[in-house]
Enzyme design. Structure first.
Site, short mmCIF file in Angstrom:
data_model
loop_
_atom_site.label_atom_id
_atom_site.label_comp_id
_atom_site.label_asym_id
_atom_site.label_seq_id
_atom_site.Cartn_x
_atom_site.Cartn_y
_atom_site.Cartn_z
CB SER A 12 -58.11 18.59 -40.49
OG SER A 12 -59.09 17.71 -40.92
NE ARG A 54 -57.61 22.88 -42.95
CZ ARG A 54 -58.24 21.77 -43.32
NH1 ARG A 54 -57.67 20.59 -43.16
NH2 ARG A 54 -59.44 21.83 -43.88
N GLY A 91 -57.97 12.67 -50.10
CA GLY A 91 -58.75 13.70 -50.80
C GLY A 91 -58.41 15.08 -50.26
NE ARG A 123 -62.89 10.90 -51.38
CZ ARG A 123 -62.28 11.29 -50.27
NH1 ARG A 123 -61.17 10.68 -49.88
NH2 ARG A 123 -62.77 12.28 -49.57
CB SER A 139 -66.80 20.91 -49.19
OG SER A 139 -65.50 20.36 -49.35
CG ASP A 176 -64.26 12.95 -41.45
OD1 ASP A 176 -64.82 12.72 -42.54
OD2 ASP A 176 -63.29 13.72 -41.34
CE LYS A 186 -66.73 13.14 -46.50
NZ LYS A 186 -65.95 14.36 -46.68
NE ARG A 222 -65.69 7.22 -44.53
CZ ARG A 222 -64.84 8.16 -44.16
NH1 ARG A 222 -65.30 9.31 -43.68
NH2 ARG A 222 -63.55 7.98 -44.25
NE ARG A 252 -62.44 9.77 -40.90
CZ ARG A 252 -61.43 10.22 -40.17
NH1 ARG A 252 -61.16 9.69 -39.00
NH2 ARG A 252 -60.67 11.21 -40.62
C1 S3P Z 1 -61.49 17.50 -44.14
C2 S3P Z 1 -62.77 17.83 -44.49
C3 S3P Z 1 -63.85 16.85 -44.70
C4 S3P Z 1 -63.50 15.53 -44.03
C5 S3P Z 1 -62.09 15.08 -44.34
C6 S3P Z 1 -61.09 16.11 -43.87
C7 S3P Z 1 -60.48 18.56 -44.02
O1 S3P Z 1 -64.00 16.63 -46.09
O2 S3P Z 1 -64.41 14.52 -44.42
O3 S3P Z 1 -61.82 13.86 -43.67
O4 S3P Z 1 -59.38 18.32 -43.49
O5 S3P Z 1 -60.79 19.69 -44.43
P1 S3P Z 1 -64.94 17.57 -47.04
O6 S3P Z 1 -64.67 18.96 -46.69
O7 S3P Z 1 -64.50 17.23 -48.41
O8 S3P Z 1 -66.34 17.16 -46.72
#
Ligand code: S3P
Length: 453
Positions: free
Chosen positions: A22, A26, A93, A121, A165, A339, A366, A370, A412
């Site tokens: 994550s 970013r 995603g 998705r 989210s 996750d 996801k 899952r 995962r």
């Molecule tokens: C993530 C947020 C989560 C997580 C994904 C990474 C992120 O998804 O499941 O693996 O980096 O912000 P959601 O915010 O769509 O639930």
């Protein structure tokens, strides 16, 4: 690829896990729209974050890769170049949603495509980005490919997310950088907050408040305390960003990914006589729930060497083989361990007594469904498990049987069931094990190394 896992007697050693996925996404995205060069140390080696770098290059960003260090030469908020064709988000995603927020503020049109899993998705960024003034189209207004015709300046909005989210929140905040005024997102419970922390580090003006009965108050230092007693509806959270400023490049040190460490935490807890130290793991309060839940289940997990790096708390995690008991995982803690649920379900199967997981319907959106995948694989291994719309009920007691299980094209799921195989009777075969590379290249080798010491 098929990987065979045999039961082990112990797991021992000191290891590191890949950089946080994550945070890596970013850092690359913010670096691309900042002024100056952003140096990212410990950039995640998985396929998803590498896809982010490739997409940025297609948008004219110069990216230097030097081992674990990645340098991004920022083009400023509006300096990205129109791509010469569709952008490939692969399996990610997070990339597709986060970058949509940035593309919404550019003066060109882009198309984002993904693999088969990503194409199924829901991309819940379509509605808020349209409200902000970008022209966005998607299949059934929800599914990739996404076509985004950017607009500048965007309209600042105040948007309430129906489900917490971090990805949708982040897309809106990133688009908020291109809006005239203040953009706010409200969440029913706090999801991971790396975007907020990093935006601040890059010089953006971000504010976070709790919303209680229409009143708001500063989030301040309360976050950690409140997240720890998060089950049951807590107050809503509001995050705001001020638009049309600029971002300054920054140096980012990426901590180890707690979501990758989670597989080794559970492995260390369920294999008796284990003792594993996982070095330099990010323990952001919005991500630490897996540690709290494992402790509640009776696992001996210690945090040591705590310190702050680039606004993120980092620790060494030390786990020992432990007797586990069943628990309930539900309510507003869910976004903080979303996750980790597949591997927590494996821990639950090895625990004494039943575990109930609820309020986790998001798991169905996801990389694969899952809930279905975990239920199916646990059943193949002889575990009693009931499927619920928003979770599952897992009969504990151990006695897992080796079986052929599927990754369902989901990193995962592949790793969670490799962990299950370590304590099953007989051999476990993971079909589609190569998907682990999405977030944890070298995962199977790490398990092997730990079992040899
Ligand atoms: C993530 C947020 C989560 C997580 C994904 C990474 C992120 O998804 O499941 O693996 O980096 O912000 P959601 O915010 O769509 O639930």
């Amino acid at each position: 690829m098929r990987v065979r896992i045999s039961p082990v007697r112990k797991l021992r050693g000191v290891i590191s896990v890949p950089g946080d996925k994550s945070i890596s996404h970013r850092a690359a995205l913010l670096g691309a729209i900042a002024e100056g060069t952003t140096e990212i140390e410990g950039f995640a080696p998985g396929r998803d974050p590498r896809t982010t770098l490739e997409v940025l290059e297609r948008l004219g960003v110069e990216v230097e890769r030097e081992g674990k260090v990645v340098r991004i030469h920022g083009l400023g908020l509006r300096g990205l170049k129109p791509p010469d064709g569709p952008l490939w988000a692969g399996n990610s995603g997070t990339l597709m949603k986060l970058i949509s927020g940035i593309l919404a503020g550019q003066n060109f049109t882009s198309v984002l495509e993904g693999d088969e899993s990503l194409s199924r998705r829901p991309m819940r960024v379509v509605e808020p980005l349209r409200l902000m003034g970008a022209e966005v189209s998607a299949l059934d207004d929800l599914y990739p490919p996404l076509k985004i015709r950017g607009h500048f300046p965007l309209n600042p909005i105040r948007y309430a997310l129906p489900v917490p989210s971090a990805t949708v929140k982040s897309a809106i905040l990133l688009a908020g950088l291109y809006a005239e005024g203040r953009t706010s997102v409200e969440e029913p419970a706090p999801s991971r907050d790396h975007t907020e922390r990093m935006l601040e580090a890059f010089g953006a003006e971000v504010e976070r408040r709790w919303i209680r009965q229409g009143r708001s108050e500063d989030l301040g230092e309360e976050l950690d305390r409140r997240l720890r007693r998060a089950e049951g509806g807590g107050p809503r959270v509001q995050v705001s960003v001020e638009g049309t400023g600029k971002l300054e490049a920054s140096k980012v040190v990426v901590p180890g990914d707690i979501s990758s460490a989670a597989f080794l935490l559970v492995a260390g807890a369920i294999v008796p006589k284990s003792h594993i130290r996982i070095k330099d793991v990010g323990l952001n309060p919005t991500r630490r729930a897996v540690v709290d839940v494992l402790r509640r289940m009776g696992a001996e997990v210690r945090t040591e060497e705590g310190r702050m790096i680039c606004g993120e708390p980092i620790v060494d995690l030390v786990v020992r083989g432990s007797e586990l008991k069943g628990t309930r995982i539900a309510g507003s803690v869910i976004p903080n361990l979303i996750d980790e649920i597949p591997v927590l379900a494996v821990a639950a199967a090895c625990a004494d007594g039943e575990t109930v997981i609820r309020d986790a319907e998001e798991l169905r959106a996801k990389e694969t469904d899952r809930i279905r995948a975990v239920v199916e694989n646990l059943r193949r291994m002889g575990v009693k498990v009931g499927e619920l719309r928003d979770g599952m009920v897992i009969g504990g007691g151990g006695n897992l049987r080796g079986a052929t299980v599927e990754s369902f094209g989901d990193h995962r799921i592949a790793m969670a069931f490799a962990v299950a195989g370590l304590v099953a009777e007989g051999e476990t075969v993971i079909e589609g094990a190569e998907w682990a590379d999405i977030s944890f290249p070298g995962f199977f080798r790490t398990l092997e190394d730990l079992s040899r010491r």
